[in-house]
Design a protein around this motif. Structure first.
Motif, mmCIF file in Angstrom:
data_model
loop_
_atom_site.group_PDB
_atom_site.id
_atom_site.type_symbol
_atom_site.label_atom_id
_atom_site.label_comp_id
_atom_site.label_asym_id
_atom_site.label_seq_id
_atom_site.Cartn_x
_atom_site.Cartn_y
_atom_site.Cartn_z
ATOM 1 N N LEU A 156 1.373 -1.366 0.256
ATOM 2 C CA LEU A 156 -0.161 -0.032 0.119
ATOM 3 C C LEU A 156 0.752 1.388 -0.245
ATOM 4 N N PHE A 157 0.597 2.298 -0.486
ATOM 5 C CA PHE A 157 1.242 3.563 -0.483
ATOM 6 C C PHE A 157 -0.441 4.727 -0.613
ATOM 7 N N CYS A 158 0.019 5.041 0.753
ATOM 8 C CA CYS A 158 -0.778 6.117 1.185
ATOM 9 C C CYS A 158 -0.233 7.564 1.170
ATOM 10 N N MET A 159 -0.826 8.349 0.641
ATOM 11 C CA MET A 159 -0.831 10.041 0.219
ATOM 12 C C MET A 159 -1.428 10.514 1.901
ATOM 13 N N VAL A 160 -0.091 11.351 1.849
ATOM 14 C CA VAL A 160 -0.507 11.815 3.595
ATOM 15 C C VAL A 160 -0.668 13.343 3.278
ATOM 16 N N ASP A 161 -1.758 14.022 3.805
ATOM 17 C CA ASP A 161 -1.826 15.782 3.386
ATOM 18 C C ASP A 161 -1.822 16.351 4.771
ATOM 19 N N SER A 162 -0.390 15.840 4.899
ATOM 20 C CA SER A 162 -0.338 16.473 6.743
ATOM 21 C C SER A 162 -0.546 17.680 6.671
ATOM 22 N N TYR A 163 0.029 18.642 5.719
ATOM 23 C CA TYR A 163 -0.385 19.874 6.625
ATOM 24 C C TYR A 163 -2.072 20.524 5.936
ATOM 25 N N GLY A 164 -2.796 19.890 5.910
ATOM 26 C CA GLY A 164 -4.422 19.827 5.135
ATOM 27 C C GLY A 164 -4.347 20.428 4.073
ATOM 28 N N SER A 165 -3.010 20.752 3.242
ATOM 29 C CA SER A 165 -2.949 21.879 2.403
ATOM 30 C C SER A 165 -4.062 21.638 1.142
ATOM 31 N N ILE A 166 -3.632 20.539 0.740
ATOM 32 C CA ILE A 166 -4.320 20.301 -1.028
ATOM 33 C C ILE A 166 -5.655 20.605 -1.408
ATOM 34 N N THR A 167 -6.060 21.191 -2.384
ATOM 35 C CA THR A 167 -7.414 21.246 -3.120
ATOM 36 C C THR A 167 -7.812 19.603 -3.644
ATOM 37 N N PRO A 168 -9.337 19.878 -4.031
ATOM 38 C CA PRO A 168 -9.946 18.366 -4.245
ATOM 39 C C PRO A 168 -9.239 18.446 -5.940
ATOM 40 N N GLN A 169 -9.077 19.146 -6.553
ATOM 41 C CA GLN A 169 -8.198 19.447 -7.908
ATOM 42 C C GLN A 169 -7.509 18.903 -7.752
ATOM 43 N N GLU A 170 -6.695 19.254 -6.755
ATOM 44 C CA GLU A 170 -5.087 18.372 -6.779
ATOM 45 C C GLU A 170 -4.795 16.925 -5.889
ATOM 46 N N LEU A 182 2.272 2.984 -9.768
ATOM 47 C CA LEU A 182 2.477 2.068 -9.042
ATOM 48 C C LEU A 182 1.376 0.729 -9.606
ATOM 49 N N GLN A 183 1.891 -0.427 -9.248
ATOM 50 C CA GLN A 183 1.325 -1.240 -9.327
ATOM 51 C C GLN A 183 0.335 -2.071 -8.040
ATOM 52 N N CYS A 184 1.009 -1.119 -6.870
ATOM 53 C CA CYS A 184 -0.118 -1.465 -4.920
ATOM 54 C C CYS A 184 -1.293 -0.653 -4.873
ATOM 55 N N GLN A 185 -1.137 -1.215 -4.064
ATOM 56 C CA GLN A 185 -2.920 -0.022 -3.646
ATOM 57 C C GLN A 185 -2.445 1.602 -2.996
ATOM 58 N N VAL A 186 -3.298 1.932 -3.541
ATOM 59 C CA VAL A 186 -2.892 3.182 -3.201
ATOM 60 C C VAL A 186 -4.046 4.253 -1.777
ATOM 61 N N GLY A 187 -3.691 4.496 -0.602
ATOM 62 C CA GLY A 187 -4.656 5.161 0.192
ATOM 63 C C GLY A 187 -4.579 6.786 0.404
ATOM 64 N N PHE A 188 -5.516 7.420 1.009
ATOM 65 C CA PHE A 188 -5.361 8.889 1.046
ATOM 66 C C PHE A 188 -5.665 9.216 2.982
ATOM 67 N N HIS A 189 -4.722 10.102 3.367
ATOM 68 C CA HIS A 189 -4.675 10.031 4.412
ATOM 69 C C HIS A 189 -4.797 11.775 4.462
ATOM 70 N N GLY A 190 -6.024 12.394 4.629
ATOM 71 C CA GLY A 190 -6.530 13.638 4.751
ATOM 72 C C GLY A 190 -6.157 14.529 6.450
#
Length: 285
Positions: A156-170, A182-190
């Motif tokens: 699993l590769f988890c994308m972490v928006d550590s600063y709470g900065s990104i927009t929906p478009q981003e 990537l060939q593995c699963q992808v996750g999101f942590h906001g």
């Protein structure tokens, strides 16, 4: 898509990873009845100079208790910057069979070093390996060009928006770019500095992520995370899953005293930090 609740791990930044056993047991009873797939209960650490409570170390006895009480998959986190390959014997060997996933907290500038740690875990232990890369809003082209190195290593590769900065478009653009490498699963942590935790998570889901994170009452570092109860309510409304709202309401209520005590959530300083990618730690101090 899988849902991971990391209340005890991310929420521990407010309590120094101390939680009453009765609260944890109530939490586990609720999790067993809710459509949550994984719980992340804390860190595995070698002894530290600073004070860290039970869930900052996740001793074997604690993991045994949770393994007995919890029917869902269990994850712990290793902080890559303070973990060496030679530490894995002490940190992971005693807990094989008690946890299902190890998530590595990775600073993108330490990608190559973290890759070596992930390979050692993958080769030496029968545990899923997740690569949680922080500071999502600061990733540059050179970072994306390295991602293919994780193929065959990370589950699993988890994308972490550590600063709470990104927009929906981003969120959409980054998710699509990451999935292309990537060939593995992808996750999101906001995080929720700009109150975009839910919409960014929905956007990530629509863009094809396989895992999303949340916490009870949004309890988490700095401005906090996406409220798991909000995510579950949204997914229930759109008939992606079914939620027992009596169970959910009871566990949310159990965490109310902690929220009154620690007052996590967004505020003008956290909004400014989110808008300018300033570390949560600096604002908390």
């Amino acid at each position: 898509m899988k849902i991971l609740d990391c209340t005890l791990r991310d929420g521990g930044y407010y309590t120094n990873w101390d939680f009453e056993r009765s609260l944890v047991d109530t939490y586990l009873v609720a999790v067993n009845q809710l459509p949550i797939d994984y719980i992340e209960i804390g860190y595995r650490n070698l002894p530290q100079d600073e004070y860290m409570g039970e869930y900052g170390y996740c001793p074997v006895s604690t993991l045994q208790h949770i393994h007995e009480k919890c029917s869902k998959k269990i994850a712990v986190m290793l902080n890559e910057k303070s973990t060496k390959i030679e530490d894995l014997i002490q940190l992971l060997s005693p807990i094989e069979g008690l946890v299902d996933m190890v998530r590595l907290a990775v600073d993108p500038k330490n990608f190559d070093r973290a890759l070596g740690l992930a390979k050692a875990i993958k080769e030496g232990y029968d545990i899923e390996v997740a690569f949680n890369v922080m500071y999502m809003s600061t990733w540059e082209d050179g970072f994306y060009e390295k991602l293919h190195k994780l193929n065959g290593v990370a589950d699993l590769f988890c994308m972490v928006d550590s600063y709470g900065s990104i927009t929906p478009q981003e969120a959409k653009a980054i998710t699509e770019r990451v999935k292309g490498e990537l060939q593995c699963q992808v996750g999101f942590h906001g995080h929720n500095n700009l109150q975009l935790g839910l919409v960014n998570t929905i956007t990530a889901i629509e863009s094809g992520v396989n895992f999303v994170d949340g916490t009870i009452r949004g309890m988490g570092r700095g401005a906090g995370n996406l409220n798991i109860e909000l995510l579950l309510t949204f997914l229930n409304k759109h008939k992606y899953l079914k939620v027992d709202f009596n169970v959910l309401g009871d566990v949310v209520s159990e965490f109310e005293p902690l929220q009154q005590q620690y007052q996590w959530g967004t505020s003008l300083p956290y909004m400014l930090s989110g808008a300018n990618s300033i570390p949560q730690k600096d604002v908390m101090e």
